[in-house]
Design a protein around this motif. Structure first.
Motif, PDB file in Angstrom:
ATOM      1  N   MET A 104       0.840  -1.202   0.000  1.00 36.40           N
ATOM      2  CA  MET A 104       0.000   0.000   0.000  1.00 36.40           C
ATOM      3  C   MET A 104       0.870   1.245   0.000  1.00 36.40           C
ATOM      4  SD  MET A 104      -2.866   1.158   2.813  1.00 36.40           S
ATOM      5  CE  MET A 104      -3.803   2.665   2.596  1.00 36.40           C
ATOM      6  N   ARG A 105       0.553   2.199  -0.878  1.00 30.51           N
ATOM      7  CA  ARG A 105       1.309   3.436  -0.921  1.00 30.51           C
ATOM      8  C   ARG A 105       0.976   4.282   0.300  1.00 30.51           C
ATOM      9  NH1 ARG A 105       3.600   0.509  -3.497  1.00 30.51           N
ATOM     10  NH2 ARG A 105       4.040   0.533  -5.719  1.00 30.51           N
ATOM     11  N   LYS A 106       1.987   4.849   0.913  1.00 24.63           N
ATOM     12  CA  LYS A 106       1.819   5.603   2.149  1.00 24.63           C
ATOM     13  C   LYS A 106       1.978   7.103   1.930  1.00 24.63           C
ATOM     14  CE  LYS A 106       1.359   2.376   5.398  1.00 24.63           C
ATOM     15  NZ  LYS A 106       0.231   2.356   6.361  1.00 24.63           N
ATOM     16  N   ALA A 107       1.412   7.863   2.838  1.00 25.91           N
ATOM     17  CA  ALA A 107       1.708   9.280   2.964  1.00 25.91           C
ATOM     18  C   ALA A 107       2.596   9.397   4.197  1.00 25.91           C
ATOM     19  CB  ALA A 107       0.424  10.089   3.144  1.00 25.91           C
ATOM     20  N   ILE A 108       3.828   9.797   4.000  1.00 26.25           N
ATOM     21  CA  ILE A 108       4.804   9.827   5.095  1.00 26.25           C
ATOM     22  C   ILE A 108       5.043  11.274   5.498  1.00 26.25           C
ATOM     23  CG2 ILE A 108       7.049   9.007   5.890  1.00 26.25           C
ATOM     24  CD1 ILE A 108       7.100   7.117   3.465  1.00 26.25           C
ATOM     25  N   LEU A 109       4.786  11.571   6.770  1.00 27.61           N
ATOM     26  CA  LEU A 109       4.917  12.920   7.310  1.00 27.61           C
ATOM     27  C   LEU A 109       6.202  12.991   8.125  1.00 27.61           C
ATOM     28  CD1 LEU A 109       1.906  12.549   6.558  1.00 27.61           C
ATOM     29  CD2 LEU A 109       1.315  13.775   8.653  1.00 27.61           C
ATOM     30  N   PHE A 110       7.096  13.908   7.782  1.00 31.40           N
ATOM     31  CA  PHE A 110       8.398  13.995   8.437  1.00 31.40           C
ATOM     32  C   PHE A 110       8.519  15.239   9.313  1.00 31.40           C
ATOM     33  CE2 PHE A 110       9.212  11.561   4.579  1.00 31.40           C
ATOM     34  CZ  PHE A 110       9.993  10.518   5.042  1.00 31.40           C
ATOM     35  N   ASP A 111       9.032  15.054  10.516  1.00 29.27           N
ATOM     36  CA  ASP A 111       9.527  16.187  11.272  1.00 29.27           C
ATOM     37  C   ASP A 111      10.785  16.684  10.547  1.00 29.27           C
ATOM     38  OD1 ASP A 111       9.845  17.945  13.551  1.00 29.27           O
ATOM     39  OD2 ASP A 111      11.490  16.648  14.162  1.00 29.27           O
ATOM     40  N   GLN A 112      11.110  17.955  10.684  1.00 32.98           N
ATOM     41  CA  GLN A 112      12.280  18.491   9.973  1.00 32.98           C
ATOM     42  C   GLN A 112      13.555  18.453  10.816  1.00 32.98           C
ATOM     43  OE1 GLN A 112      11.596  21.848   7.427  1.00 32.98           O
ATOM     44  NE2 GLN A 112      13.603  22.715   7.810  1.00 32.98           N
TER      45      GLN A 112
ATOM     46  N   GLU B 237      -4.754  17.607   2.837  1.00 35.25           N
ATOM     47  CA  GLU B 237      -4.319  16.657   1.811  1.00 35.25           C
ATOM     48  C   GLU B 237      -5.264  15.459   1.689  1.00 35.25           C
ATOM     49  OE1 GLU B 237      -1.900  17.414  -0.137  1.00 35.25           O
ATOM     50  OE2 GLU B 237      -1.068  19.114   0.993  1.00 35.25           O
ATOM     51  N   SER B 238      -6.348  15.477   2.480  1.00 35.77           N
ATOM     52  CA  SER B 238      -7.343  14.386   2.465  1.00 35.77           C
ATOM     53  C   SER B 238      -6.685  13.030   2.710  1.00 35.77           C
ATOM     54  CB  SER B 238      -8.108  14.368   1.132  1.00 35.77           C
ATOM     55  OG  SER B 238      -8.792  15.590   0.928  1.00 35.77           O
ATOM     56  N   LEU B 239      -5.846  12.976   3.741  1.00 38.69           N
ATOM     57  CA  LEU B 239      -5.129  11.747   4.076  1.00 38.69           C
ATOM     58  C   LEU B 239      -5.880  10.980   5.161  1.00 38.69           C
ATOM     59  CD1 LEU B 239      -1.503  13.200   4.239  1.00 38.69           C
ATOM     60  CD2 LEU B 239      -2.669  12.161   2.284  1.00 38.69           C
ATOM     61  N   GLY B 240      -5.760   9.666   5.126  1.00 40.20           N
ATOM     62  CA  GLY B 240      -6.432   8.817   6.104  1.00 40.20           C
ATOM     63  C   GLY B 240      -5.494   7.798   6.706  1.00 40.20           C
ATOM     64  N   ILE B 241      -5.900   6.540   6.673  1.00 37.66           N
ATOM     65  CA  ILE B 241      -5.138   5.478   7.339  1.00 37.66           C
ATOM     66  C   ILE B 241      -3.806   5.190   6.658  1.00 37.66           C
ATOM     67  CG2 ILE B 241      -7.201   4.386   8.285  1.00 37.66           C
ATOM     68  CD1 ILE B 241      -6.967   2.320   6.018  1.00 37.66           C
ATOM     69  N   GLU B 242      -3.611   5.748   5.468  1.00 38.82           N
ATOM     70  CA  GLU B 242      -2.333   5.514   4.779  1.00 38.82           C
ATOM     71  C   GLU B 242      -1.221   6.412   5.311  1.00 38.82           C
ATOM     72  OE1 GLU B 242      -4.002   8.966   2.350  1.00 38.82           O
ATOM     73  OE2 GLU B 242      -4.722   7.347   3.634  1.00 38.82           O
ATOM     74  N   ALA B 243      -1.539   7.330   6.220  1.00 39.86           N
ATOM     75  CA  ALA B 243      -0.552   8.294   6.715  1.00 39.86           C
ATOM     76  C   ALA B 243       0.217   7.751   7.909  1.00 39.86           C
ATOM     77  CB  ALA B 243      -1.231   9.605   7.097  1.00 39.86           C
ATOM     78  N   ILE B 244       1.489   8.121   7.985  1.00 39.05           N
ATOM     79  CA  ILE B 244       2.342   7.742   9.106  1.00 39.05           C
ATOM     80  C   ILE B 244       3.339   8.874   9.362  1.00 39.05           C
ATOM     81  CG2 ILE B 244       3.965   6.508   7.586  1.00 39.05           C
ATOM     82  CD1 ILE B 244       4.404   4.542   9.929  1.00 39.05           C
ATOM     83  N   MET B 245       3.619   9.146  10.623  1.00 33.78           N
ATOM     84  CA  MET B 245       4.545  10.204  11.024  1.00 33.78           C
ATOM     85  C   MET B 245       5.923   9.612  11.274  1.00 33.78           C
ATOM     86  SD  MET B 245       4.633  13.513  11.735  1.00 33.78           S
ATOM     87  CE  MET B 245       6.099  14.457  12.167  1.00 33.78           C
ATOM     88  N   VAL B 246       6.961  10.398  11.020  1.00 44.21           N
ATOM     89  CA  VAL B 246       8.332  10.021  11.357  1.00 44.21           C
ATOM     90  C   VAL B 246       8.952  11.207  12.089  1.00 44.21           C
ATOM     91  CG1 VAL B 246      10.593   9.289  10.510  1.00 44.21           C
ATOM     92  CG2 VAL B 246       8.520   8.590   9.278  1.00 44.21           C
ATOM     93  N   GLY B 247       9.368  11.005  13.345  1.00 46.27           N
ATOM     94  CA  GLY B 247       9.937  12.109  14.110  1.00 46.27           C
ATOM     95  C   GLY B 247      10.822  11.640  15.239  1.00 46.27           C
ATOM     96  N   ASP B 248      11.553  12.575  15.833  1.00 42.80           N
ATOM     97  CA  ASP B 248      12.560  12.193  16.835  1.00 42.80           C
ATOM     98  C   ASP B 248      12.183  12.577  18.263  1.00 42.80           C
ATOM     99  OD1 ASP B 248      13.062  15.008  16.132  1.00 42.80           O
ATOM    100  OD2 ASP B 248      14.809  14.804  17.431  1.00 42.80           O
ATOM    101  N   THR B 249      10.990  13.141  18.488  1.00 47.76           N
ATOM    102  CA  THR B 249      10.599  13.494  19.849  1.00 47.76           C
ATOM    103  C   THR B 249       9.250  12.873  20.204  1.00 47.76           C
ATOM    104  OG1 THR B 249       9.286  15.492  19.434  1.00 47.76           O
ATOM    105  CG2 THR B 249      11.702  15.739  19.468  1.00 47.76           C
ATOM    106  N   GLU B 250       8.979  12.856  21.511  1.00 45.46           N
ATOM    107  CA  GLU B 250       7.690  12.327  21.956  1.00 45.46           C
ATOM    108  C   GLU B 250       6.534  13.174  21.437  1.00 45.46           C
ATOM    109  OE1 GLU B 250       8.741  15.333  25.151  1.00 45.46           O
ATOM    110  OE2 GLU B 250       9.806  13.869  23.906  1.00 45.46           O
ATOM    111  N   LEU B 251       6.800  14.456  21.133  1.00 49.07           N
ATOM    112  CA  LEU B 251       5.748  15.315  20.597  1.00 49.07           C
ATOM    113  C   LEU B 251       5.275  14.827  19.229  1.00 49.07           C
ATOM    114  CD1 LEU B 251       7.165  18.830  21.558  1.00 49.07           C
ATOM    115  CD2 LEU B 251       5.477  17.458  22.789  1.00 49.07           C
ATOM    116  N   ASP B 252       6.185  14.267  18.447  1.00 46.18           N
ATOM    117  CA  ASP B 252       5.810  13.702  17.153  1.00 46.18           C
ATOM    118  C   ASP B 252       4.920  12.485  17.347  1.00 46.18           C
ATOM    119  OD1 ASP B 252       7.435  15.441  15.427  1.00 46.18           O
ATOM    120  OD2 ASP B 252       9.134  14.474  16.380  1.00 46.18           O
TER     121      ASP B 252
END
Length: 211
Positions: A1-9, A152-167
């Motif tokens: 499944m293609r994902k929407a990947i959300l990155f912390d900077q 962006e009309s994103l749903g279950i395909e979205a996932i976050m990537v980050g380095d803190t507990e806030l992410d």
């Protein structure tokens, strides 16, 4: 499944410590507060500025001025005093080639993020950049993620990537999972306790997570 990947900077895509820490002490000095040793300034990388300056001992009545000074210095110089983590561009390029949609969700001012990413040749890999607003209406990581998912009309395909507990917590509040970038600046104990679905020792490990 293609994902929407959300990155912390900061701390995930870029090692932004040099510029952020310099701007933090630049601000404290301007306002007459004691400087903080460089090694003790990691808490500035990731969270909202108001929270960071409170932890630095800045009085409530000085917080808005502190944020103004910091942002002015950061947007003109400090934001470009950074380094891309190893293999970031190559990994983003491969993720795009696999059909994934990529976004940035940062606690930076939204219009500040793009020029910084452009300097490192990364801007073109992202379908959208989301950050906090100057007027404070969007000020937390959870709110930034919410704006991205909604716009962006994103749903279950979205996932976050980050380095803190806030992410991790911001992702959970929006009903999506988060991968923890253990190589970043987040408090490792707090990051683990927040409950990410997995851990990355290096940015390129993402290629093992998404086909």
């Amino acid at each position: 499944m293609r994902k929407a990947i959300l990155f912390d900077q900061d701390g995930t895509l870029l090692d932004s410590a040099p510029g952020i820490k310099r701007c933090a002490n630049f601000t404290l000095e301007k306002l007459g507060y004691p400087l903080i040793p460089y090694k003790e300034l990691d808490f500035f990388i990731g969270p909202p500025l108001k929270e960071c300056f409170r932890l630095s001992g800045v009085k409530d009545e000085d917080l808005e001025e502190a944020i103004r000074i910091f942002r002015g210095e950061y947007e003109s110089k400090g934001g470009f005093e950074a380094y891309a983590y190893p293999d970031v561009e190559k990994t983003l390029q491969e993720l795009k080639s696999r059909g994934h949609r990529l976004f940035v969700c940062t606690c930076k001012i939204q219009t500040t993020s793009g020029p910084i990413l452009s300097k490192f040749g990364l801007r073109s890999y992202f379908d959208g950049i989301y950050g906090v607003s100057r007027d404070g209406s969007v000020s937390t990581k959870s709110q930034v993620i919410k704006a991205c998912l909604r716009n962006e009309s994103l749903g279950i395909e979205a996932i976050m990537v980050g380095d803190t507990e806030l992410d991790v917590l911001g992702a959970k509040e929006n009903g999506i999972p988060c991968l923890a970038a253990d190589y970043g600046y987040g408090d490792k104990k707090k990051l683990r306790e927040a409950g990410p679905i997995g851990h990355l020792a290096r940015f390129s490990d993402l290629l093992n997570c998404f086909d």
